[in-house]
Design a protein around this motif. Structure first.
Motif, PDB file in Angstrom:
ATOM      1  N   LEU A  18       5.102 -15.255   8.755  1.00  0.00           N
ATOM      2  CA  LEU A  18       4.891 -14.302   9.838  1.00  0.00           C
ATOM      3  C   LEU A  18       5.251 -12.861   9.482  1.00  0.00           C
ATOM      4  CD1 LEU A  18       6.332 -16.461  12.744  1.00  0.00           C
ATOM      5  CD2 LEU A  18       3.946 -16.223  12.034  1.00  0.00           C
ATOM      6  N   ARG A  19       5.930 -12.664   8.385  1.00  0.00           N
ATOM      7  CA  ARG A  19       6.364 -11.320   8.023  1.00  0.00           C
ATOM      8  C   ARG A  19       5.256 -10.571   7.286  1.00  0.00           C
ATOM      9  NH1 ARG A  19       7.766 -10.834   2.661  1.00  0.00           N
ATOM     10  NH2 ARG A  19       8.039 -12.785   1.574  1.00  0.00           N
ATOM     11  N   PRO A  20       5.386  -9.257   7.201  1.00  0.00           N
ATOM     12  CA  PRO A  20       4.376  -8.474   6.480  1.00  0.00           C
ATOM     13  C   PRO A  20       4.412  -8.786   4.986  1.00  0.00           C
ATOM     14  CG  PRO A  20       5.959  -7.043   7.617  1.00  0.00           C
ATOM     15  CD  PRO A  20       6.419  -8.441   7.795  1.00  0.00           C
ATOM     16  N   ASP A  21       3.281  -8.572   4.353  1.00  0.00           N
ATOM     17  CA  ASP A  21       3.185  -8.722   2.908  1.00  0.00           C
ATOM     18  C   ASP A  21       3.669  -7.401   2.287  1.00  0.00           C
ATOM     19  OD1 ASP A  21       2.386  -8.778   0.228  1.00  0.00           O
ATOM     20  OD2 ASP A  21       0.564  -9.925   0.675  1.00  0.00           O
ATOM     21  N   ILE A  22       4.908  -7.396   1.839  1.00  0.00           N
ATOM     22  CA  ILE A  22       5.538  -6.173   1.336  1.00  0.00           C
ATOM     23  C   ILE A  22       4.833  -5.669   0.074  1.00  0.00           C
ATOM     24  CG2 ILE A  22       7.702  -5.157   0.499  1.00  0.00           C
ATOM     25  CD1 ILE A  22       7.622  -5.879   3.531  1.00  0.00           C
ATOM     26  N   LYS A  23       4.378  -6.579  -0.769  1.00  0.00           N
ATOM     27  CA  LYS A  23       3.662  -6.163  -1.981  1.00  0.00           C
ATOM     28  C   LYS A  23       2.367  -5.457  -1.624  1.00  0.00           C
ATOM     29  CE  LYS A  23       5.532  -9.658  -5.054  1.00  0.00           C
ATOM     30  NZ  LYS A  23       5.250 -10.850  -5.855  1.00  0.00           N
ATOM     31  N   MET A  24       1.657  -5.991  -0.643  1.00  0.00           N
ATOM     32  CA  MET A  24       0.409  -5.354  -0.211  1.00  0.00           C
ATOM     33  C   MET A  24       0.712  -4.002   0.434  1.00  0.00           C
ATOM     34  SD  MET A  24      -2.811  -5.198  -0.042  1.00  0.00           S
ATOM     35  CE  MET A  24      -3.412  -6.813  -0.464  1.00  0.00           C
ATOM     36  N   ARG A  25       1.768  -3.929   1.207  1.00  0.00           N
ATOM     37  CA  ARG A  25       2.170  -2.678   1.846  1.00  0.00           C
ATOM     38  C   ARG A  25       2.431  -1.613   0.780  1.00  0.00           C
ATOM     39  NH1 ARG A  25       7.018  -2.879   6.161  1.00  0.00           N
ATOM     40  NH2 ARG A  25       5.437  -3.794   7.500  1.00  0.00           N
ATOM     41  N   ARG A  26       3.161  -1.983  -0.265  1.00  0.00           N
ATOM     42  CA  ARG A  26       3.425  -1.037  -1.358  1.00  0.00           C
ATOM     43  C   ARG A  26       2.136  -0.622  -2.054  1.00  0.00           C
ATOM     44  NH1 ARG A  26       7.643  -4.662  -3.609  1.00  0.00           N
ATOM     45  NH2 ARG A  26       9.405  -4.313  -2.248  1.00  0.00           N
ATOM     46  N   ARG A  27       1.254  -1.590  -2.263  1.00  0.00           N
ATOM     47  CA  ARG A  27      -0.019  -1.310  -2.931  1.00  0.00           C
ATOM     48  C   ARG A  27      -0.854  -0.317  -2.113  1.00  0.00           C
ATOM     49  NH1 ARG A  27      -2.915  -6.568  -3.847  1.00  0.00           N
ATOM     50  NH2 ARG A  27      -0.786  -7.070  -4.404  1.00  0.00           N
ATOM     51  N   VAL A  28      -0.913  -0.529  -0.807  1.00  0.00           N
ATOM     52  CA  VAL A  28      -1.685   0.378   0.053  1.00  0.00           C
ATOM     53  C   VAL A  28      -1.037   1.764   0.061  1.00  0.00           C
ATOM     54  CG1 VAL A  28      -2.466   0.842   2.402  1.00  0.00           C
ATOM     55  CG2 VAL A  28      -2.630  -1.470   1.478  1.00  0.00           C
ATOM     56  N   ASN A  29       0.272   1.833   0.212  1.00  0.00           N
ATOM     57  CA  ASN A  29       0.953   3.135   0.193  1.00  0.00           C
ATOM     58  C   ASN A  29       0.743   3.844  -1.145  1.00  0.00           C
ATOM     59  OD1 ASN A  29       2.085   3.716   2.754  1.00  0.00           O
ATOM     60  ND2 ASN A  29       3.661   2.174   2.419  1.00  0.00           N
ATOM     61  N   ARG A  30       0.732   3.081  -2.230  1.00  0.00           N
ATOM     62  CA  ARG A  30       0.465   3.674  -3.543  1.00  0.00           C
ATOM     63  C   ARG A  30      -0.954   4.241  -3.610  1.00  0.00           C
ATOM     64  NH1 ARG A  30       3.300  -0.135  -6.386  1.00  0.00           N
ATOM     65  NH2 ARG A  30       1.497  -1.484  -6.276  1.00  0.00           N
ATOM     66  N   SER A  31      -1.912   3.515  -3.040  1.00  0.00           N
ATOM     67  CA  SER A  31      -3.299   3.997  -3.053  1.00  0.00           C
ATOM     68  C   SER A  31      -3.476   5.245  -2.184  1.00  0.00           C
ATOM     69  CB  SER A  31      -4.258   2.899  -2.604  1.00  0.00           C
ATOM     70  OG  SER A  31      -4.184   2.684  -1.214  1.00  0.00           O
ATOM     71  N   LEU A  32      -2.605   5.421  -1.200  1.00  0.00           N
ATOM     72  CA  LEU A  32      -2.666   6.599  -0.329  1.00  0.00           C
ATOM     73  C   LEU A  32      -1.877   7.781  -0.896  1.00  0.00           C
ATOM     74  CD1 LEU A  32      -2.013   4.851   3.123  1.00  0.00           C
ATOM     75  CD2 LEU A  32      -4.224   5.567   2.195  1.00  0.00           C
ATOM     76  N   SER A  33      -1.085   7.543  -1.923  1.00  0.00           N
ATOM     77  CA  SER A  33      -0.125   8.550  -2.401  1.00  0.00           C
ATOM     78  C   SER A  33      -0.773   9.803  -2.991  1.00  0.00           C
ATOM     79  CB  SER A  33       0.837   7.941  -3.417  1.00  0.00           C
ATOM     80  OG  SER A  33       0.143   7.590  -4.596  1.00  0.00           O
ATOM     81  N   ASP A  34      -2.046   9.733  -3.371  1.00  0.00           N
ATOM     82  CA  ASP A  34      -2.693  10.935  -3.902  1.00  0.00           C
ATOM     83  C   ASP A  34      -3.209  11.852  -2.791  1.00  0.00           C
ATOM     84  OD1 ASP A  34      -4.688   9.158  -3.164  1.00  0.00           O
ATOM     85  OD2 ASP A  34      -6.035   9.737  -4.780  1.00  0.00           O
TER      86      ASP A  34
END
Length: 136
Positions: A18-34
């Protein structure tokens, strides 16, 4: 004793599911970082003011959607697709929709739970427009 251990292990499994996928969250934030990170006011001015979204709704979206998803909302564009780009259901807690309805009611006094249908919302803009339409 065995029953307690079984319950504990079951709880761990349920929490994991039920918890968020922290790895996916990091991946998405990394893709937004530029992208530039816009403050709340800048995000409203750049993306929503000209589209007729009220400041109150844009502020609500910026704060609460960022909390639910763990994403840096200041980097998210209205055209970002909730599932394909942001992996929304993976990065949020399983009950984020319930939290959204409760928080929206708390801020605006509007119960939108029976009208909320995420199958009709594909982008962040769709979600913000939905909120804007139901604020009063």
């Amino acid at each position: 004793m065995w029953h307690r251990l079984k319950n504990f292990l079951s709880s761990l499994w349920a929490y994991s599911a039920l918890r968020p996928d922290i790895k996916m969250r990091r991946r998405v934030n990394r893709s937004l970082s530029d992208r530039p990170s816009l403050a709340q006011e800048e995000w409203f001015e750049a993306h929503y003011k000209a589209r007729g979204v009220t400041y109150a709704i844009a502020t609500f979206a910026y704060q609460y959607l960022g909390q639910y998803s763990g994403l840096e909302l200041g980097r998210v564009l209205p055209s970002d697709r909730l599932e394909e780009d942001l992996h929304w259901t993976e990065v949020c807690w399983f009950d984020w929709e319930l939290s959204l309805c409760e928080d929206f009611y708390g801020c605006f006094g509007v119960d939108m739970g029976d009208r909320l249908d995420f199958s009709c919302l594909s982008t962040l803009q769709d979600l913000v427009d939905f909120l804007n339409q139901h604020k009063l």
